[in-house]
Design an enzyme around this catalytic site. Structure first.
Site, PDB file in Angstrom:
ATOM      1  N   ASN A  44       3.785   3.755  -2.258  1.00 28.69           N
ATOM      2  CA  ASN A  44       2.332   3.796  -2.257  1.00 28.69           C
ATOM      3  C   ASN A  44       1.665   2.426  -2.400  1.00 28.69           C
ATOM      4  O   ASN A  44       0.529   2.248  -1.965  1.00 28.69           O
ATOM      5  CB  ASN A  44       1.874   4.714  -3.399  1.00 28.69           C
ATOM      6  CG  ASN A  44       0.406   4.556  -3.720  1.00 28.69           C
ATOM      7  OD1 ASN A  44      -0.460   5.050  -3.023  1.00 28.69           O
ATOM      8  ND2 ASN A  44       0.114   3.834  -4.804  1.00 28.69           N
TER       9      ASN A  44
ATOM     10  N   TYR B 129      -4.171  -5.095   8.014  1.00 28.68           N
ATOM     11  CA  TYR B 129      -4.058  -3.770   7.395  1.00 28.68           C
ATOM     12  C   TYR B 129      -3.751  -2.714   8.454  1.00 28.68           C
ATOM     13  O   TYR B 129      -2.855  -1.887   8.288  1.00 28.68           O
ATOM     14  CB  TYR B 129      -5.359  -3.439   6.663  1.00 28.68           C
ATOM     15  CG  TYR B 129      -5.314  -2.171   5.849  1.00 28.68           C
ATOM     16  CD1 TYR B 129      -4.871  -2.188   4.534  1.00 28.68           C
ATOM     17  CD2 TYR B 129      -5.730  -0.958   6.387  1.00 28.68           C
ATOM     18  CE1 TYR B 129      -4.834  -1.033   3.773  1.00 28.68           C
ATOM     19  CE2 TYR B 129      -5.695   0.204   5.640  1.00 28.68           C
ATOM     20  CZ  TYR B 129      -5.246   0.167   4.336  1.00 28.68           C
ATOM     21  OH  TYR B 129      -5.199   1.326   3.583  1.00 28.68           O
TER      22      TYR B 129
END
Length: 249
Positions: A90, A156
Site C-alpha cells: 500500500n 504517479y
C-alpha cells in the site's frame, strides 16, 4: 471466527490512511498483522490500537524503496509468526505537480522508487515466502490513475499503470502455485495525503465523482479485505476500482 483467522498479513504504509484502515480490517477478521511504515510513531500507534481492540499485531519499520529493508520485513514477519499469508503493498506518495516536460528527474525517480519499485520488492519477497507456504494473497494498491490520466502527475500515473500490469503478470504466473494477486484502484480518498489540498481543489475533486463525495479509507479496506480472503478464491490478475464512479464518465 473471522474470515482471516490464523492468517498472517503485512500492510506497508500501514500507519495512516488506507493502510491503517486495511490493517484494522485484517486484525478485526482474525489476522496477525504486521504494520510496516517509515513513520515509527504512526506504526506503533496503529499496533497499540489493534491490540487495544483485542487483535494481534507487530510493527516493523521499512522503507519500501529499499529492497534490503523489504526483504528483511518479510523475513522478520515469518520469523515472528511462522509464515506469511497476505501482503497489501500500500505504501505510496503523490510526488510533485508539474507538466511532464517540466517534471524533475529527482521527483520522477523518487515516485517510481516508492510507487512501483517498492511494490515490486514487496511482491518479489512475499512470493518467495508464500511459495514455502504453498500459497498466499497479494493485494497491490494502484489507483484510478492506473487506468486514466492524472494531469500534472505523470510519474504517479506511470507508476500506477505499471502496478496494474505487474499485478496481472503475477496473477498469470503464480495462479497454479496457489498465489493470487490483484490490484485495487481507489478514487480520491479523504486521507492525510489530501490534508494540504485547498478547499477549491478538494471541491473540484469531489465534483469528479458522480457519487458526490470523496471516498473513505474504510471503503477501500472492505474491498482489500474481500480480495485478501477466501471469499475471492477464484479472483486473480484483476484490477478493481473503488472510485465513486470517477472512471465511469
Amino acid at each position: 471466527m473471522g474470515i482471516l483467522e490464523n492468517k498472517v498479513a503485512i500492510v506497508t504504509g500501514g500507519g495512516s490512511g488506507i493502510g491503517l484502515a486495511v490493517a484494522f480490517s485484517y486484525a478485526k477478521e482474525g489476522a496477525k498483522v504486521v504494520v510496516s511504515d517509515i513513520n515509527e510513531e504512526h506504526g506503533n500507534q496503529a499496533v497499540e490500537q489493534i491490540k487495544a481492540n483485542g487483535g494481534e499485531a507487530s510493527f516493523i519499520k521499512a522503507d519500501t524503496s529499499n529492497p534490503t529493508e523489504v526483504e528483511a520485513l518479510v523475513k522478520e514477519t515469518a520469523k515472528i509468526y511462522g509464515k506469511l499469508d497476505i501482503i497489501c503493498n500500500n505504501a505510496g506518495i503523490g510526488g510533485e505537480a508539474a507538466l511532464t516536460g517540466d517534471y524533475s528527474l529527482e521527483s520522477w525517480r523518487r515516485v517510481l522508487n516508492i510507487n512501483l519499485d517498492g511494490v515490486f520488492y514487496g511482491c518479489k519477497y512475499a512470493i518467495e515466502q508464500m511459495e514455502q507456504n504453498g500459497g498466499g494473497v497479494i493485494v497491490n494498491m494502484a489507483s484510478i490513475h492506473g487506468t486514466v490520466a492524472a494531469p500534472m502527475s505523470s510519474a504517479y500515473t506511470a507508476a500506477k499503470h505499471a502496478v496494474v500490469g505487474l499485478s496481472k503478470n503475477i496473477g498469470a504466473e503464480y495462479g497454479q502455485k496457489g498465489i493470487r494477486c490483484n490490484a485495487v484502484g481507489p478514487g480520491y480518498i479523504d486521507t492525510p495525503l489530501l490534508e494540504s489540498t485547498s478547499g477549491d481543489v478538494k471541491d473540484a475533486l469531489i465534483a469528479k465523482h458522480p457519487i458526490g463525495r470523496l471516498g473513505k479509507s474504510e471503503e477501500v479496506a472492505e474491498l482489500v479485505l474481500f480480495l485478501s480472503s477466501e471469499k475471492s478464491s477464484f479472483i486473480t490478475g484483476g484490477y478493481y476500482l473503488v472510485d465513486g464512479g470517477y472512471t465511469a464518465v
